[in-house]
Write an enzyme that holds these catalytic residues in place. Structure first.
Site, mmCIF file in Angstrom:
data_model
loop_
_atom_site.group_PDB
_atom_site.id
_atom_site.type_symbol
_atom_site.label_atom_id
_atom_site.label_comp_id
_atom_site.label_asym_id
_atom_site.label_seq_id
_atom_site.Cartn_x
_atom_site.Cartn_y
_atom_site.Cartn_z
ATOM 1 N N HIS A 117 -1.383 -12.521 -2.201
ATOM 2 C CA HIS A 117 -2.442 -13.236 -1.482
ATOM 3 C C HIS A 117 -2.084 -14.693 -1.199
ATOM 4 C CE1 HIS A 117 -5.606 -9.971 -2.644
ATOM 5 N NE2 HIS A 117 -4.699 -9.557 -1.797
ATOM 6 N N HIS A 141 0.827 -1.213 0.000
ATOM 7 C CA HIS A 141 0.000 0.000 0.000
ATOM 8 C C HIS A 141 0.860 1.261 0.000
ATOM 9 C CE1 HIS A 141 -4.171 -1.710 1.236
ATOM 10 N NE2 HIS A 141 -3.551 -2.462 0.355
HETATM 11 FE FE1 HEB Z 1 -4.292 -7.623 -1.103
HETATM 12 C C1 HEB Z 1 -4.934 -8.421 2.194
HETATM 13 C C2 HEB Z 1 -7.555 -6.720 -1.511
HETATM 14 C C3 HEB Z 1 -3.622 -6.714 -4.354
HETATM 15 C C4 HEB Z 1 -0.936 -8.341 -0.601
HETATM 16 N N1 HEB Z 1 -5.898 -7.576 0.125
HETATM 17 C C5 HEB Z 1 -5.941 -7.917 1.422
HETATM 18 C C6 HEB Z 1 -7.253 -7.697 1.911
HETATM 19 C C7 HEB Z 1 -8.008 -7.246 0.886
HETATM 20 C C8 HEB Z 1 -7.149 -7.156 -0.254
HETATM 21 C C9 HEB Z 1 -9.479 -6.895 0.910
HETATM 22 C C10 HEB Z 1 -7.716 -7.938 3.345
HETATM 23 C C11 HEB Z 1 -7.314 -6.812 4.269
HETATM 24 C C12 HEB Z 1 -7.747 -7.142 5.648
HETATM 25 O O1 HEB Z 1 -6.882 -7.254 6.535
HETATM 26 O O2 HEB Z 1 -8.964 -7.291 5.886
HETATM 27 N N2 HEB Z 1 -5.366 -6.864 -2.653
HETATM 28 C C13 HEB Z 1 -6.683 -6.604 -2.610
HETATM 29 C C14 HEB Z 1 -7.098 -6.139 -3.883
HETATM 30 C C15 HEB Z 1 -6.008 -6.129 -4.684
HETATM 31 C C16 HEB Z 1 -4.914 -6.601 -3.893
HETATM 32 C C17 HEB Z 1 -8.504 -5.757 -4.262
HETATM 33 C C18 HEB Z 1 -5.921 -5.710 -6.145
HETATM 34 C C19 HEB Z 1 -6.538 -6.693 -7.034
HETATM 35 N N3 HEB Z 1 -2.602 -7.529 -2.243
HETATM 36 C C20 HEB Z 1 -2.537 -7.113 -3.540
HETATM 37 C C21 HEB Z 1 -1.169 -7.093 -3.968
HETATM 38 C C22 HEB Z 1 -0.415 -7.535 -2.919
HETATM 39 C C23 HEB Z 1 -1.332 -7.829 -1.846
HETATM 40 C C24 HEB Z 1 -0.701 -6.655 -5.332
HETATM 41 C C25 HEB Z 1 1.062 -7.689 -2.810
HETATM 42 C C26 HEB Z 1 1.862 -7.981 -3.806
HETATM 43 N N4 HEB Z 1 -3.142 -8.264 0.514
HETATM 44 C C27 HEB Z 1 -1.805 -8.603 0.462
HETATM 45 C C28 HEB Z 1 -1.434 -9.238 1.696
HETATM 46 C C29 HEB Z 1 -2.583 -9.265 2.497
HETATM 47 C C30 HEB Z 1 -3.620 -8.630 1.730
HETATM 48 C C31 HEB Z 1 -0.055 -9.792 2.026
HETATM 49 C C32 HEB Z 1 -2.738 -9.904 3.909
HETATM 50 C C33 HEB Z 1 -2.667 -8.877 5.011
HETATM 51 C C34 HEB Z 1 -2.680 -9.547 6.344
HETATM 52 O O3 HEB Z 1 -2.443 -10.747 6.473
HETATM 53 O O4 HEB Z 1 -2.946 -8.833 7.336
#
Ligand code: HEB
Length: 728
Positions: free
Chosen positions: A263, A98
């Site tokens: 993921h 982020h």
């Molecule tokens: Fe992520 C977690 C959505 C891309 C790495 N994710 C997460 C959650 C959600 C999301 C709703 C849950 C939060 C809480 O704690 O409740 N993503 C999302 C979306 C997109 C994404 C709608 C566009 C398609 N991711 C992404 C990327 C990366 C990531 C590109 C790197 C390379 N995530 C992640 C991790 C986690 C999440 C390592 C787990 C955290 C904890 O364990 O605390």
């Protein structure tokens, strides 16, 4: 879901009457020019002082010990925010992602390079829920190493350490991100006044997002996990994902690798209804929350009672280990639309799938169903994404390599050229997105430079041509992501040579003549250097015409990039749709010229006086992109005089619009009624805006000429060298 609507956000009574509050200019005149973006990050807000050299401090850190401390922290669960599955890895990766994911290639703004997640609005975006805890968990390490590691670097390093401690081999890490000490004011995040509450920013005529925006809603990093506007439609989600990841210059393969790779770890948190249990975000929380927010009163408020996004569950059966399970479960199970305990749309394996389960976050012996968000389902339902998902499912090595590279690009994209990268884990190999430039190995003597200048001035090119071309080359620089600039000499290459702002046929002529000089010269000089030197010679000659015999500094050492080293699409984003310094505005652009002039000045890291002196100087040098006489308030083009300033302040002239949309104006002599000058909004603003006018008065006064020449040369030199990180 995270605001407390019952608490009035407005101050009451005497609190409204304290210093700095009250109705201000911006309230009275909302259209006021946003000059504030040219004076951000002033020394006054930086506790480190101007002497502080972050690169030096970072290079002195015990990097191995630092990394080990971050890795140890991953499994050192704290009572006040215990780690899911005993491992903070997932949370730390999400924090890093982020931090980097706000970058958008359109204007280079956003991204990991400034540590801005510490400040509002980012620290309080709904999408950044509970990342305040991630940064607090890192504080002991930050405390131990102090100024040797910035927050901006530490957040990305924590992401890398998280990945490594869960068994993933990263591509590399570079330090060098310097923290800001106040929120940025120049980044346009959108105009909505509520979080996630509509998608006004979608332009219905072409289905694309407004401007450079990289997220579909205010307060999100990219897309709504539940689907567009909460509608759980994976195909529509795929559309949103493509647009937003594309805005960060990620292609389909990089996008699939990132989402699936990310993921593979951690879980989503939606134990109960946020409206009932979750308090205000950090910026809206009461003082005793001490900069944290989202206080959760459901159950224990942590582990399996946590409420963040509102979705609930892990993606894979082993959320703290790098493996191939994400695609395995996504592709092999059938998924049906369900709702989380918090009421969010999500997808659960059907009973017939007889799916494996994930452990519970707070109980290794407990079991919990797997989960996919609508956005994850896009990787299966969209035909283009599916093909890539299948390929990665069958080839774990390919997936690993793609994720490692995409993660490295994601987290380092806004750091600029590789000579800004610090630390022992910088990969040797240069990548195309880093805009590589070959090094040069010549050393021109003063005599060489003097004879080159003579050749340039004898070449038949005008001062206007020399200055305009050097400006065109250097002014693509963006302080937002440190890309562009004169180094590389890419103005000779596609796409730059064909941009409208560069007046392609005229540019081509100038470059041909300069190539002639290059060939004729007995020594070696790159075109990148020669273009800048030509501008330098032009400015010196113009100063001489005005009676000043000066030497304009020139720093040799620029290399010439090749076309193969130039990613057409990625460089396409550097094209200025407006450059008020050359009086250019693309007709497609529906904003006033003065606003985009200030925007460009901000990307060029210029102050208000620097912007002013440059415009005034460039105008009398005749540097307009098309050679027009807009703003050329002088009878002596090519003489470096303060005529622009003295004339714009002179009330002998009266100005009126000649176009019905107020874009072009003419200045008439009041007595004779004769048209003397023409100008655009990017010219007249210097007489109209009182702050700019105040600066113009300094240069336009009778004692202003010497100062004007000196300040112009300083600002000019600054722009020519903006990308010369090797000099700093
Ligand atoms: Fe992520 C977690 C959505 C891309 C790495 N994710 C997460 C959650 C959600 C999301 C709703 C849950 C939060 C809480 O704690 O409740 N993503 C999302 C979306 C997109 C994404 C709608 C566009 C398609 N991711 C992404 C990327 C990366 C990531 C590109 C790197 C390379 N995530 C992640 C991790 C986690 C999440 C390592 C787990 C955290 C904890 O364990 O605390």
């Amino acid at each position: 879901h995270s605001g407390d609507a019952s608490k009035c956000p407005f101050l009451s009574g005497d609190q409204k009457k304290t210093a700095g509050r009250g109705t201000n200019n911006r309230d009275w005149w909302p259209n006021e020019l946003k000059l504030n973006i040219l004076r951000q990050h002033a020394p006054k807000s930086n506790p480190m002082g101007e002497e502080f050299d972050y690169a030096k401090a970072f290079n002195s850190v015990d990097y191995v010990a630092l990394k080990q401390d971050v890795i140890d922290l991953m499994t050192d669960s704290q009572d006040w925010w215990p780690a899911d599955y005993g491992h903070y890895g997932g949370l730390m990766i999400r924090m890093a992602w982020h931090s980097a994911g706000t970058y958008r290639v359109g204007d280079g703004r956003g991204g990991a390079a400034s540590g801005n997640q510490r400040f509002a609005p980012l620290n309080s975006w709904p999408d950044n829920g509970n990342l305040d805890k991630a940064r607090l968990l890192l504080w002991p390490v930050k405390k131990k190493y102090g100024n040797k590691i910035s927050w901006a670097d530490l957040m990305i390093l924590a992401g890398n350490c998280a990945l490594e401690s869960m068994g993933f081999k990263t591509f590399g890490f570079a330090g060098g991100r310097e923290d800001v000490w106040e929120p940025e004011q120049d980044i346009y995040w959108g105009s909505e006044t509520g979080w996630l509450d509509n998608d006004e920013r979608y332009d219905t005529s072409d289905g694309d997002l407004e401007g450079h925006l990289g997220a579909v809603h205010m307060g999100l990093i990219y897309v709504n996990p539940e689907g567009p506007n909460g509608e759980p439609d994976p195909l529509k989600s795929a559309h949103d994902i493509r647009i937003t990841f594309g805005r960060m210059a990620m292609n389909d393969e990089e996008t699939v690798a990132l989402v699936a790779g990310g993921h593979t770890f951690g879980k989503a948190h939606g134990a109960a209804d946020p409206d009932k249990y979750v308090g205000p975000e950090p910026a809206g929380a009461p003082i005793e929350e001490m900069s944290t927010g989202w206080k959760n009163t459901f159950g224990t408020g942590v582990l399996d009672d946590t409420i963040t996004s509102g979705l609930e569950g892990a993606w894979t059966p082993s959320p703290t280990r790098w493996d191939d399970e994400y695609f395995d479960v996504l592709l092999n199970y059938d998924w049906e639309l369900t709702k989380s305990p918090a009421g969010a749309h999500q997808w659960t394996p059907t009973a017939a799938s007889n799916a494996r389960m994930a452990p519970k976050a707070g109980d290794p012996n407990g079991k919990q169903a797997l989960m996919m968000s609508t956005a994850d389902m896009a990787l299966k339902m969209d035909p283009g994404f599916l093909e890539i998902s299948k390929r990665f499912h069958n080839d774990q090595k390919a997936f690993e390599d793609a994720f490692a590279r995409a993660w490295y690009k994601l987290t380092h994209r806004d750091m600029g050229p590789i000579n800004r990268y610090l630390g022992p884990e910088v990969p040797k190999k240069e990548l195309l997105w880093q805009d590589p430039i070959p090094e040069v190995n010549y050393n021109l003597s003063d005599a060489d430079i003097a004879s080159l200048k003579k050749m340039i001035l004898a070449s038949g090119l005008s001062i206007s041509q020399l200055v305009r071309t050097a400006w065109a080359s250097a002014s693509t620089f963006r302080g937002s992501d440190m890309r562009g600039g004169a180094n590389g000499g890419r103005i000779r290459l596609a796409p730059q040579k064909d941009w409208e702002v560069n007046n392609p046929s005229e540019l081509n002529n100038v470059l041909n003549v300069l190539e002639g000089v290059q060939n004729e010269f007995s020594g070696t000089i790159s075109m990148a250097d020669l273009i800048v030197l030509a501008g330098t010679a032009g400015v010196e000659e113009a100063a001489k015409n005005a009676g000043h015999h000066i030497n304009v500094p020139f720093a040799q050492g620029r290399g010439d990039a090749s076309q193969e080293q130039t990613d057409l699409e990625s460089f396409g984003y550097l094209e200025p749709l407006a450059d008020g310094f050359r009086n250019y505005k693309n007709s497609k652009l529906k904003v006033v010229a003065e606003d985009v002039l200030v925007d460009r000045a901000n990307l060029l890291t210029l102050s208000v006086p620097e912007m002013t002196v440059l415009v005034g100087g460039l105008r009398v040098l005749g540097a307009n992109y098309d050679g027009s006489d807009y703003g050329v308030f002088t009878d002596n083009v090519g003489h470096l005089t303060n005529d622009f300033f003295s004339n714009i302040l002179d009330f002998t002239y009266t100005w009126s619009a000649t176009s019905n949309n107020d874009t072009v104006f003419e200045g008439r002599d009041r007595r004779t009624g004769e048209v003397k000058f023409k100008g655009t909004r990017a010219d007249l603003i210097f007489g109209s805006n009182t702050e700019l006018r105040a600066v113009c008065e300094v240069y336009g006064a009778n004692d202003g000429q010497d100062k004007f020449v000196k300040d112009f040369v300083d600002a000019w030199t600054k722009v020519m060298n903006l990308d010369r990180f090797d000099l700093k």
